[in-house]
Design a protein around this motif. Sequence first.
Motif: not given
Length: 361
Positions: A216-221, A267-269
Amino acid sequence: MKELDFRDGGLLPLWEKVRSGVRLTFEEGLLLFETEDLIGLGKMANYVKRTRSGERVYFVVNRHINYTNLCVLSCGFCDFARKKGLPGAYELSTEEVLGLVEPGIREVHIVGGHHPDWPFERYVEMVKAVHQRFPHVQIKAFTAAEIDHISRRWKLPVEEILTRLKEAGLSSMPGGGAEVFSDRVRRLLFPGKAPAERWLHIHRLAHSLGIPSNATLLYGHIETYRERVQHLLMLRELQDETSGFLAFIPLAYQVGETKLVQRQASALEDLKTVAASRLLLDNFPHIKAYWVMVGEATASIALNFGADDMDGTIGQERIAHAAGAESPAGLARERIIRLIKDAGKVPVERDALYHVIRTYS
Ligand code: V47
């Protein structure tokens, strides 16, 4: 060869490489995240997805079981963990875990906090009990971060832990606990958790013992695009060595109470991250659109942006929902099938190891 139109002409050289099966570099990976040509990016990723899985989209009838939220760590992104004795803290007995395995389930996904004092035998007993009572249910359990914790807490070699768990009935390992392979982010958000090299080492060992796994990758922070690309390329390198990864799952950070950023990634990200993952991880068989964290609508679009797997019905997800995820706690099999069909794809029910159970053509 297929011709594609791009608004961002900078993607053309990448497309030439993608359609010739040539691997993308770090700098090209960055371009994938920096481009504003989302549609061009999606078309390339969809091309790769279709050459691998055609119109098929996989799902599994599964159940997530989070055996405890007690955790010795205090990660900056996590709303799930609790300290012993505080409100909301829980730990499930083996009987309670067994009670959550419903009829018709193919896979159980068992993960939890880094419990302060459960002995290793307790984990073995849990896996053994599920395996003995439900021999047809495949057990995907314990992230590399949990294995690292058990190993350090009880001074046991990882190889011994994995071997014992496999003997008890473990069939694969989930991809959680990787977060972002960046020392900078680790220092700021999860300093006590297994670092990148350790996470990768544990998966390498698992693969060598015949235990396939996910990543996994935890993204968006607080991570940067460079850190996302670095993370993906480190996974690609290990997969070159072992071929033991089954699927990659980008996890959209849920803001909850930790509020590392004002709002969840757009949603784009989400779509960019799915597409870039499909294009960079050229040696990963599957990319999941994890509806729990991105929502059903975005997950459905992601099936045209490189994802070929919806994960599963889940049952009662707790980690994302502790952080305020708005998705339902579980989906019925029929709803997943409908969602995949509505996206113009062919639903394929699979087991934990991607053996096909039924195609809903
Ligand atoms: O390890 C924790 C992450 C993971 C938050 O392998 C958060 O098939 C978002 O790993 N916002 C658990 N994420 C989920 C996971 C997973 C899910 C589905 C399938 C598979 C698989 C694996 O969730 C944790 C951690 O990285 N997480 N807190 C949060 N606030």
